[in-house]
Design a protein around this motif. Structure first.
Motif, PDB file in Angstrom:
ATOM      1  N   UNK A  16     -29.521 -40.681 -18.435  1.00  0.00           N
ATOM      2  CA  UNK A  16     -28.953 -39.717 -19.384  1.00  0.00           C
ATOM      3  C   UNK A  16     -27.479 -40.021 -19.620  1.00  0.00           C
ATOM      4  N   UNK A  17     -26.767 -40.208 -18.526  1.00  0.00           N
ATOM      5  CA  UNK A  17     -25.362 -40.660 -18.558  1.00  0.00           C
ATOM      6  C   UNK A  17     -25.239 -41.689 -17.435  1.00  0.00           C
ATOM      7  N   UNK A  18     -24.171 -42.420 -17.356  1.00  0.00           N
ATOM      8  CA  UNK A  18     -24.050 -43.430 -16.286  1.00  0.00           C
ATOM      9  C   UNK A  18     -24.248 -42.860 -14.881  1.00  0.00           C
ATOM     10  N   UNK A  19     -24.000 -41.561 -14.705  1.00  0.00           N
ATOM     11  CA  UNK A  19     -24.131 -40.982 -13.355  1.00  0.00           C
ATOM     12  C   UNK A  19     -25.184 -39.869 -13.287  1.00  0.00           C
ATOM     13  N   UNK A  68     -28.069 -35.598 -10.460  1.00  0.00           N
ATOM     14  CA  UNK A  68     -26.661 -36.016 -10.523  1.00  0.00           C
ATOM     15  C   UNK A  68     -26.412 -36.966  -9.359  1.00  0.00           C
ATOM     16  N   UNK A  69     -25.983 -38.187  -9.699  1.00  0.00           N
ATOM     17  CA  UNK A  69     -25.843 -39.228  -8.687  1.00  0.00           C
ATOM     18  C   UNK A  69     -24.494 -39.207  -7.979  1.00  0.00           C
ATOM     19  N   UNK A  70     -23.518 -38.620  -8.618  1.00  0.00           N
ATOM     20  CA  UNK A  70     -22.190 -38.614  -8.019  1.00  0.00           C
ATOM     21  C   UNK A  70     -21.464 -39.938  -8.157  1.00  0.00           C
ATOM     22  N   UNK A 121     -28.523 -44.042  -0.845  1.00  0.00           N
ATOM     23  CA  UNK A 121     -27.895 -42.790  -1.292  1.00  0.00           C
ATOM     24  C   UNK A 121     -28.534 -42.292  -2.589  1.00  0.00           C
ATOM     25  N   UNK A 122     -28.739 -43.212  -3.553  1.00  0.00           N
ATOM     26  CA  UNK A 122     -29.363 -42.835  -4.825  1.00  0.00           C
ATOM     27  C   UNK A 122     -30.787 -42.343  -4.582  1.00  0.00           C
ATOM     28  N   UNK A 133     -32.518 -38.683  -5.497  1.00  0.00           N
ATOM     29  CA  UNK A 133     -33.697 -38.618  -6.370  1.00  0.00           C
ATOM     30  C   UNK A 133     -34.872 -37.931  -5.658  1.00  0.00           C
ATOM     31  N   UNK A 134     -35.115 -38.313  -4.410  1.00  0.00           N
ATOM     32  CA  UNK A 134     -36.258 -37.763  -3.674  1.00  0.00           C
ATOM     33  C   UNK A 134     -36.092 -36.274  -3.373  1.00  0.00           C
TER      34      UNK A 134
END
Length: 341
Positions: A143-146, A165-167, A211-212, A216-217
């Motif tokens: 959706x966005x880079x993060x 949100x990946x941070x 971390x990603x 997600x999980x």
């Protein structure tokens, strides 16, 4: 004796047909005039007296007419030799209407509308139970880079979307690897098993994706567990108000009961096998508030997998042959659509 019993059943069947059609107590003269019973009025009166003594019909007030009891409806339903078939035009209309659906939610909404229109009763459809659904595909969209969109698609067509949100910024290559890992681990597994696997994925992921994957999980597991508030679709409740007299207790009690998810799911609990119709009449219903209703329910799915239940709720004065035919037809087509056949 067998002939006498068969004749009495024909009298009962005629009483059911007239009462369902006209909502008026039925007398012997009306039966002789309207139905080709092949016997005299005196014989019909004797048969009606026997049926009343055995509890199959009753006299609601001092008129000469009789109406079926729950026991009478039960005998009528149990001895239905043939269910009123839907016409070719009705079957085509069902197929065209359901095949126009865009997703699972739309299929179920259309099914409820169809059942309510065909039967003029309240229609109920249960969402496919997640315990029998499997993961077809997990899509990961940037959706966005993060920020990512996780889309879980099941074999029944259920689509669940969650944002993560990946941070931090995730490269396209990272997103592609993430998608491959998720599908490799989850595709083809039943949702309860997939939920267990999701909890193990962060540990199994390469260090640079850990971390990603954890983020997600954490979000994805929400898509894999049962959400009771989403389990049924209800429609046509206004149909019950057409004949308030059909509910000698209180129509309001029935409407309040239908608002309770637990009560409605109980009504469908008897629907264990795809294609097998269950009819509960009056006092046979567990919930006291539903004792003035009849419930015609069926399971839908493929030959081997039960996805959920559907059915209709209406007064005991119901067109049982027509209702059973409509419920069976809609369930058959919904099962085919959701099973991908």
């Amino acid at each position: 004796m067998a002939n006498a019993e068969q004749r009495r059943f024909e009298v009962l069947r005629a009483i059911v047909a007239d009462y369902v059609s006209n909502q008026e107590p039925v007398g012997s003269k009306a039966l002789v005039d309207r139905h080709n019973l092949g016997v005299s009025s005196a014989t019909v009166r004797n048969d009606m007296a026997a049926l009343e003594e055995e509890g199959y019909i009753t006299q609601p007030h001092t008129s000469a007419g009789r109406i079926p009891t729950d026991k009478g409806y039960r005998l009528f339903v149990d001895r239905l030799s043939e269910v009123k078939p839907l016409s070719a035009a009705e079957r085509r209309a069902i197929v065209q209407f359901l095949e126009g659906a865009v997703d699972l939610d739309d299929v179920l909404r259309r099914s409820v509308r169809l059942l309510a229109q065909l039967t003029r009763q309240v229609a109920v459809v249960q969402y496919p139970t997640l315990t029998s659904s499997t993961v077809r595909h997990v899509e990961v969209v940037t959706l966005t880079p993060s920020r990512l969109l996780i889309v879980l698609i099941t074999n029944t067509g259920r689509v669940d979307q969650r944002t993560v949100d990946l941070g931090d910024v995730a490269a396209d290559e990272t997103v592609a690897r993430l998608r491959d890992l998720l599908n490799g681990a989850l595709s083809g597994h039943r949702l309860p098993d997939a939920a267990a696997k999701v909890s193990e994925l962060p540990e199994q992921a390469p260090p640079e994706l850990r971390d990603v994957m954890t983020r997600v999980c954490t979000v994805l597991v929400e898509s894999l567990v049962e959400h009771p508030e989403e389990r049924i679709v209800l429609g046509g409740t206004a149909n019950l108000t057409r004949n308030v007299a059909d509910f000698p207790g209180s129509l309001r009690q029935v409407l309040e009961a239908l608002e309770e998810q637990v009560v409605v799911l109980k009504l469908l609990a008897a629907a264990r096998n795809p294609g097998s119709v269950t009819v509960r009449i009056g006092e046979e219903n567990e919930d006291e508030q539903m004792r003035s209703t009849s419930v015609v329910s069926i399971g839908y799915g493929s030959d081997k997998v039960l996805l959920g239940g559907m059915g209709v709720v209406g007064p005991t004065r119901m067109d049982y042959p027509g209702t059973i035919a409509a419920v069976r037809a809609v369930a058959t087509y919904v099962g085919r659509i959701l099973s991908g056949k």
